[in-house]
Design a protein around this motif. Structure first.
Motif, PDB file in Angstrom:
ATOM      1  N   ALA A  61      30.490 -27.625  -6.981  1.00  0.00           N
ATOM      2  CA  ALA A  61      30.357 -29.083  -7.034  1.00  0.00           C
ATOM      3  C   ALA A  61      31.765 -29.638  -7.147  1.00  0.00           C
ATOM      4  CB  ALA A  61      29.506 -29.536  -8.213  1.00  0.00           C
ATOM      5  N   ALA A  62      32.138 -30.478  -6.178  1.00  0.00           N
ATOM      6  CA  ALA A  62      33.531 -30.933  -6.086  1.00  0.00           C
ATOM      7  C   ALA A  62      33.864 -32.056  -7.059  1.00  0.00           C
ATOM      8  CB  ALA A  62      33.844 -31.370  -4.654  1.00  0.00           C
ATOM      9  N   LEU A 105      35.344 -28.883  -9.570  1.00  0.00           N
ATOM     10  CA  LEU A 105      36.337 -29.821 -10.086  1.00  0.00           C
ATOM     11  C   LEU A 105      35.658 -30.962 -10.844  1.00  0.00           C
ATOM     12  CD1 LEU A 105      38.573 -30.097  -6.872  1.00  0.00           C
ATOM     13  CD2 LEU A 105      38.886 -28.568  -8.846  1.00  0.00           C
ATOM     14  N   GLY A 106      36.344 -31.475 -11.855  1.00  0.00           N
ATOM     15  CA  GLY A 106      35.821 -32.614 -12.594  1.00  0.00           C
ATOM     16  C   GLY A 106      34.442 -32.323 -13.148  1.00  0.00           C
ATOM     17  N   GLY A 107      33.474 -33.163 -12.753  1.00  0.00           N
ATOM     18  CA  GLY A 107      32.106 -32.947 -13.209  1.00  0.00           C
ATOM     19  C   GLY A 107      31.548 -31.609 -12.782  1.00  0.00           C
ATOM     20  N   GLY A 108      32.037 -31.058 -11.684  1.00  0.00           N
ATOM     21  CA  GLY A 108      31.600 -29.735 -11.254  1.00  0.00           C
ATOM     22  C   GLY A 108      32.056 -28.651 -12.197  1.00  0.00           C
ATOM     23  N   CYS A 109      33.280 -28.753 -12.683  1.00  0.00           N
ATOM     24  CA  CYS A 109      33.783 -27.810 -13.676  1.00  0.00           C
ATOM     25  C   CYS A 109      33.001 -27.977 -14.982  1.00  0.00           C
ATOM     26  CB  CYS A 109      35.277 -28.040 -13.910  1.00  0.00           C
ATOM     27  SG  CYS A 109      36.069 -26.832 -14.998  1.00  0.00           S
ATOM     28  N   GLU A 110      32.734 -29.218 -15.340  1.00  0.00           N
ATOM     29  CA  GLU A 110      31.965 -29.482 -16.557  1.00  0.00           C
ATOM     30  C   GLU A 110      30.544 -28.948 -16.427  1.00  0.00           C
ATOM     31  OE1 GLU A 110      34.157 -33.523 -18.171  1.00  0.00           O
ATOM     32  OE2 GLU A 110      32.889 -33.654 -16.390  1.00  0.00           O
TER      33      GLU A 110
END
Length: 256
Positions: A61-62, A105-110
């Motif tokens: 998820a980007a 990245l961002g919300g994808g990392c979260e």
């Protein structure tokens, strides 16, 4: 077409795929709602043993979909209450394995950090780049990340906003295991399959106690662990496990 697709690769294992490839699986509100509903439904399934969460080979998820909230006011952002859409993921009593290829990245990392195990591809890209658009992480990027990798590594990631590879994520403790990109999903499914064969009551207690103890004192955590350990002696699975060990055979766990 659904932006979150559920598959059942085998009994006891659910596979959730984020299915928005045209946007690198960016987390717009529809993805968030469907993920929340999917986990809410999974949480109610007594025969479910493990969940694998993934995207595709190009992106887990980007990040959040910036187009949706670029012009929002603070009040409008607050009224979206997106934090509530994470609650069903956080509350999942089953082990969740994130299979991460490409961008997280961002919300994808979260989102990946909401899982219990992260299997990352060597060329995956993890990061919290929110600072580069005048924001900061808002779904665990300052809190879960710090607990995972420590203050100094977390500060570097969130203050610079630069991505790191799957190999780097594994070295700093952000990923549980790093494998060649083509092996990410097969490895995650293998782990889920092995967990599904274990006694589910013991698995559930392990997850609950480990997470509860992270924010408790050592003495409190040890007490919670001890009580859960003792409780498992009331299960049929514990007796079956002991008998199978003594008889040198494979145990047949029933979740009772």
């Amino acid at each position: 077409m659904s932006v979150v697709v559920r598959e059942t690769p085998e009994a006891g294992v659910a596979l959730l795929r984020i299915n928005r490839p045209e946007a690198r699986n960016a987390l717009n509100m529809e993805v968030r709602r469907q993920l929340s509903k999917a986990f809410r439904d999974l949480n109610r399934e007594s025969d479910l043993r493990a969940v694998v969460l993934t995207g595709d080979e190009k992106a887990f998820a980007a990040g959040a979909d910036l187009k949706e909230f670029a012009e929002l006011t603070a009040v409008e952002q607050m009224q979206r209450q997106t934090h509530k859409l994470w609650e069903n993921i956080t509350a999942c009593p089953k082990p969740v394995i994130a299979a991460v290829n490409g961008f997280a990245l961002g919300g994808g990392c979260e989102l990946a950090m909401h899982a219990d195990i992260i299997v990352a591809g060597e060329n995956a890209k993890f990061g919290q780049p929110e600072v580069r658009v005048g924001l900061m992480p808002g779904a665990g990027g300052t809190q879960r990340l710090t607990r995972a990798v420590g203050k100094f590594r977390a500060m570097k990631l969130v203050l610079l906003g630069e991505p790191i590879s799957g190999i780097e994520a594994g070295a700093m403790g952000l990923a549980s295991e790093v494998v060649p990109d083509a092996e990410v999903l097969p490895r995650a499914l293998e782990m889920a399959r092995r967990i599904a064969a274990l006694p589910p009551l013991a698995v559930a207690q392990i997850k609950e106690v480990l997470l509860a103890g992270m924010d408790a004192s050592l003495a409190t955590g040890m007490m919670v662990e001890r009580k859960a350990f003792q409780l498992l002696f009331a299960t049929e699975d514990q007796k079956e496990g002991a008998r199978a060990f003594a008889e040198k055979r494979k145990p047949d766990f029933k979740g009772r």
